[in-house]
Design an enzyme around this catalytic site. Sequence first.
Site, PDB file in Angstrom:
ATOM      1  CE  LYS A 111      -6.503  -3.496  -9.740  1.00  0.00           C
ATOM      2  NZ  LYS A 111      -6.835  -3.592  -8.098  1.00  0.00           N
TER       3      LYS A 111
ATOM      4  N   GLY B  37      -2.745   0.980  -5.103  1.00  0.00           N
ATOM      5  CA  GLY B  37      -1.002   0.605  -4.478  1.00  0.00           C
ATOM      6  C   GLY B  37      -1.631  -1.137  -5.053  1.00  0.00           C
ATOM      7  CG  HIS B  38      -1.386  -1.403  -8.810  1.00  0.00           C
ATOM      8  ND1 HIS B  38      -2.067  -0.929 -10.235  1.00  0.00           N
ATOM      9  CD2 HIS B  38      -2.469  -1.105  -7.984  1.00  0.00           C
ATOM     10  CE1 HIS B  38      -2.873  -0.217 -10.127  1.00  0.00           C
ATOM     11  NE2 HIS B  38      -3.409  -0.637  -8.877  1.00  0.00           N
TER      12      HIS B  38
ATOM     13  CD  GLN C 238      -8.777   3.452  -7.406  1.00  0.00           C
ATOM     14  OE1 GLN C 238      -8.945   3.919  -8.821  1.00  0.00           O
ATOM     15  NE2 GLN C 238      -7.498   3.601  -7.587  1.00  0.00           N
TER      16      GLN C 238
HETATM   17  P1  GDP Z   1      -3.538  -4.577  -6.463  1.00  0.00           P
HETATM   18  O1  GDP Z   1      -3.750  -3.435  -6.477  1.00  0.00           O
HETATM   19  O2  GDP Z   1      -4.931  -5.400  -7.386  1.00  0.00           O
HETATM   20  O3  GDP Z   1      -2.455  -4.619  -7.428  1.00  0.00           O
HETATM   21  O4  GDP Z   1      -3.011  -5.660  -5.280  1.00  0.00           O
HETATM   22  P2  GDP Z   1      -2.118  -5.595  -4.131  1.00  0.00           P
HETATM   23  O5  GDP Z   1      -0.709  -5.096  -4.312  1.00  0.00           O
HETATM   24  O6  GDP Z   1      -3.343  -4.208  -3.374  1.00  0.00           O
HETATM   25  O7  GDP Z   1      -2.744  -6.576  -3.139  1.00  0.00           O
HETATM   26  C1  GDP Z   1      -2.985  -7.678  -3.652  1.00  0.00           C
HETATM   27  C2  GDP Z   1      -1.433  -8.451  -2.288  1.00  0.00           C
HETATM   28  O8  GDP Z   1      -1.616  -9.682  -2.645  1.00  0.00           O
HETATM   29  C3  GDP Z   1       0.057  -8.023  -2.776  1.00  0.00           C
HETATM   30  O9  GDP Z   1       0.683  -7.944  -1.614  1.00  0.00           O
HETATM   31  C4  GDP Z   1       0.501  -8.786  -3.730  1.00  0.00           C
HETATM   32  O10 GDP Z   1       1.995  -9.244  -3.350  1.00  0.00           O
HETATM   33  C5  GDP Z   1       0.221 -10.197  -3.488  1.00  0.00           C
HETATM   34  N1  GDP Z   1      -0.442 -11.286  -3.938  1.00  0.00           N
HETATM   35  C6  GDP Z   1      -0.724 -11.257  -5.657  1.00  0.00           C
HETATM   36  N2  GDP Z   1      -1.192 -12.835  -5.602  1.00  0.00           N
HETATM   37  C7  GDP Z   1      -0.311 -12.815  -4.992  1.00  0.00           C
HETATM   38  C8  GDP Z   1      -0.843 -14.827  -5.116  1.00  0.00           C
HETATM   39  O11 GDP Z   1      -1.732 -14.970  -5.864  1.00  0.00           O
HETATM   40  N3  GDP Z   1      -0.821 -15.453  -4.041  1.00  0.00           N
HETATM   41  C9  GDP Z   1      -0.936 -14.748  -2.748  1.00  0.00           C
HETATM   42  N4  GDP Z   1      -0.666 -15.342  -1.403  1.00  0.00           N
HETATM   43  N5  GDP Z   1      -0.891 -13.371  -2.448  1.00  0.00           N
HETATM   44  C10 GDP Z   1      -0.804 -12.959  -3.384  1.00  0.00           C
HETATM   45  P1  IMO Z   2      -6.142  -0.697  -6.080  1.00  0.00           P
HETATM   46  O1  IMO Z   2      -5.713   0.405  -7.384  1.00  0.00           O
HETATM   47  C1  IMO Z   2      -8.508  -1.326  -2.917  1.00  0.00           C
HETATM   48  C2  IMO Z   2     -11.538   2.856  -1.604  1.00  0.00           C
HETATM   49  C3  IMO Z   2     -11.038   3.516  -0.518  1.00  0.00           C
HETATM   50  C4  IMO Z   2     -11.984   3.608  -0.137  1.00  0.00           C
HETATM   51  C5  IMO Z   2     -13.253   4.021  -1.691  1.00  0.00           C
HETATM   52  C6  IMO Z   2     -12.565   5.956  -1.862  1.00  0.00           C
HETATM   53  O2  IMO Z   2      -5.055  -0.845  -5.391  1.00  0.00           O
HETATM   54  O3  IMO Z   2      -7.225  -1.888  -6.462  1.00  0.00           O
HETATM   55  P2  IMO Z   2     -10.810   6.979  -3.040  1.00  0.00           P
HETATM   56  O4  IMO Z   2      -9.772   7.509  -1.834  1.00  0.00           O
HETATM   57  O5  IMO Z   2     -10.142   6.427  -3.440  1.00  0.00           O
HETATM   58  O6  IMO Z   2     -10.891   8.527  -3.058  1.00  0.00           O
HETATM   59  O7  IMO Z   2     -11.502   6.104  -1.475  1.00  0.00           O
HETATM   60  O8  IMO Z   2     -12.515   3.438  -2.680  1.00  0.00           O
HETATM   61  N1  IMO Z   2     -10.147   2.806  -2.820  1.00  0.00           N
HETATM   62  C7  IMO Z   2      -9.640   1.302  -2.976  1.00  0.00           C
HETATM   63  N2  IMO Z   2      -9.587  -0.442  -2.277  1.00  0.00           N
HETATM   64  N3  IMO Z   2      -8.044  -0.925  -3.375  1.00  0.00           N
HETATM   65  C8  IMO Z   2      -7.943   0.759  -4.239  1.00  0.00           C
HETATM   66  O9  IMO Z   2      -7.151   0.118  -5.354  1.00  0.00           O
HETATM   67  C9  IMO Z   2      -8.488   0.905  -4.212  1.00  0.00           C
HETATM   68  N4  IMO Z   2      -8.659   2.657  -4.337  1.00  0.00           N
HETATM   69  C10 IMO Z   2      -9.901   3.539  -3.463  1.00  0.00           C
HETATM   70  O10 IMO Z   2     -10.829   2.409   0.447  1.00  0.00           O
HETATM   71  O11 IMO Z   2     -13.463   2.996   0.065  1.00  0.00           O
HETATM   72 MG    MG Z   3      -4.162  -2.327  -3.933  1.00  0.00          MG
END
Ligand code: GDP
Ligand code: IMO
Ligand code: MG
Length: 423
Positions: free
Chosen positions: A15, A39-40, A223
Site C-alpha cells: 500500500k 509499516g508502509h 492492515q
Molecule cells: P504495506 O504495509 O502494504 O505498505 O506494505 P509493506 O511496505 O509492509 O510491504 C511491502 C514490501 O514490498 C516493501 O518492502 C516494499 O518495498 C516492497 N514492494 C512493494 N511493491 C513491490 C513490488 O512490486 N515488487 C517488489 N519486489 N517489492 C515490492
Molecule cells: P500494514 O499497514 C501486516 C497483524 C499482526 C497480528 C494482528 C494483530 O503494514 O499492512 P495488532 O498489533 O494490530 O493487534 O496485531 O495483525 N498486523 C499486521 N500485519 N501488516 C500490518 O500493517 C499489520 N498490522 C497488524 O501481525 O497478526
Molecule cells: Mg506493512
Amino acid sequence: MSLVVVGAQWGDEGKGKLIDILSEEVDITVRYQGGNNAGHTVIVGDKEYIFHLIPSAILRPKKICVIANGVVIDPQALLEEIDGLKKRGLPMSGTQLRISANAHVVMPYHRVMDQLREGKRANKIGTTGRGIGPCYSDKVGRMGIRIIDLLNPKVLKAKLEDNLNEKNDIFVKVYGYKNYDFSEIYKEYIKFGQRLKPYICDTAIFLNQAIKAKKKILFEGAQGTFLDIDFGTYPYVTSSNATTGGVCSGTGVPPTKIKEVVAAFKAYSTRVGEGPFPTEYGKEMNECIRSKGHEFGSTTGRPRRCGWFDAVLGRYSVAINGATKLAIMKLDVLDELEEIEIATSYKYKGKVYKDYSHDLDVLAHAKPVYEKWPGWKTSTREIRQYKKLPLAARRYIERLEELLEVPIKYISVGSKRDEIIIR
Ligand code: GDP
Ligand code: IMO
Ligand code: MG
C-alpha cells in the site's frame, strides 16, 4: 474526488508504494484507522522510508497529510517518526501534517497490557505488541484518553486517575505486574500534548471543508481486509475496521464523498502473526518466496508467512470494500516460477466452499482447490507497458481479473517508485 487505497489481504500488500505513487495526483492523504502496528514502505531513489503513523504521502512537500480520528496514536512513536523525518530533511510543519483532536492515545499501560495478554493466551494472536488492541478496547469502553485531552491538564488528570485506579488493580492482581505511577505518566503525556499542539485540529471539519473546496483526497488504509475486526479471520485480526467502511467513521467524511476504491493485492499472499491461512505454502516454498519477496515485517521484522493467491478471499474482499479498481503488487516476485497456482474454492468434509467462511475450522482445515498457470520465467522489472509483459504473465493477470470481476489498473513489478505498469 476522493479515493481509498485498501489492503485486500492480510496487510503488507504494498500500500505504501501505491500511495506514494497515487498521492502525486491528490491534495490530501489521510490515515483512517490502525496505529503504529502499520509499516508502509516507500522507496525513492536509494532512500527507503518506513511509515508507521504518518501517511506515506509526506515525502511530497506540497501535499497535506492527516492522521484522522479513527487512528490510535502513540505520541512517543509519532514524535519519534516526526523527528526522524525532520532529520532526513523534511519540514514536518503544522500546515503539512494535521492530527485529529479526537483520535485516541496509546498509553504505556496499553503496550504492556498487549504483551501481558498475549503471554496469557493459549491461542496467541501474534500482535505487534504496540498496544493497539487495549487502546481500542478503552475507546469502546469509554475510558480512553484522546489527543485533545492531553491539552487539558484537568481532564487528563481526572481520566488518568480513573484509569490507573482500575488498571493498577488488574496489572498487580491479575498479572503480578507493577503499579503505574500517576505523576510520571501525567507529566510525560502533558509534554507530548504540548509538542503535538501545532498539528492538532478537528480533522473532520478540515476534510469536509477541503472537499467543498474541490480538493482531492486519498484515504490510506492500514492492515488489510482479513485483519479487519468485523470481516477478518477473527480473533486473529487487528482491532479496527481496515476495510473501506472504516473511512467514514474514521474520518468524518461521509460515504457520498468517496468515489474510487483501489484494492491492493499481492500477486500471491502473505500474513504475519498467527491465524488461519488456507493457501499457505509448505516449508520449502515458504522460504523461497520469503527470500525472493523479502517478506519480513516492516514493523516487527518477523518473517511473513507466504502462500498462493486466494481468489475465495479475494472475491469477498472486493465485495466488502466496494473495489472499483485493483492493484496487483509484487508480480516480479513470481518471475522465476515454473508454475503458479490460484485457489478458486475450498473443500472441507466433503463440502465445496466457493465463498469465504467465518468458521475457523473451515479456514484452518479446508483444502484449497487450485488452478495451475504456467510461469513466465523471465524478469518483469524493466517492463512499463502492459502489452510488453510476457504472455503467461498477462494470462495470470487476466485470470485474476476474471475471478475478481474488477479491472486491474496497476501492476507493480518492483519496490521502486517507477517500477509500475498502469493500464
Ligand atoms: P504495506 O504495509 O502494504 O505498505 O506494505 P509493506 O511496505 O509492509 O510491504 C511491502 C514490501 O514490498 C516493501 O518492502 C516494499 O518495498 C516492497 N514492494 C512493494 N511493491 C513491490 C513490488 O512490486 N515488487 C517488489 N519486489 N517489492 C515490492
Ligand atoms: P500494514 O499497514 C501486516 C497483524 C499482526 C497480528 C494482528 C494483530 O503494514 O499492512 P495488532 O498489533 O494490530 O493487534 O496485531 O495483525 N498486523 C499486521 N500485519 N501488516 C500490518 O500493517 C499489520 N498490522 C497488524 O501481525 O497478526
Ligand atoms: Mg506493512
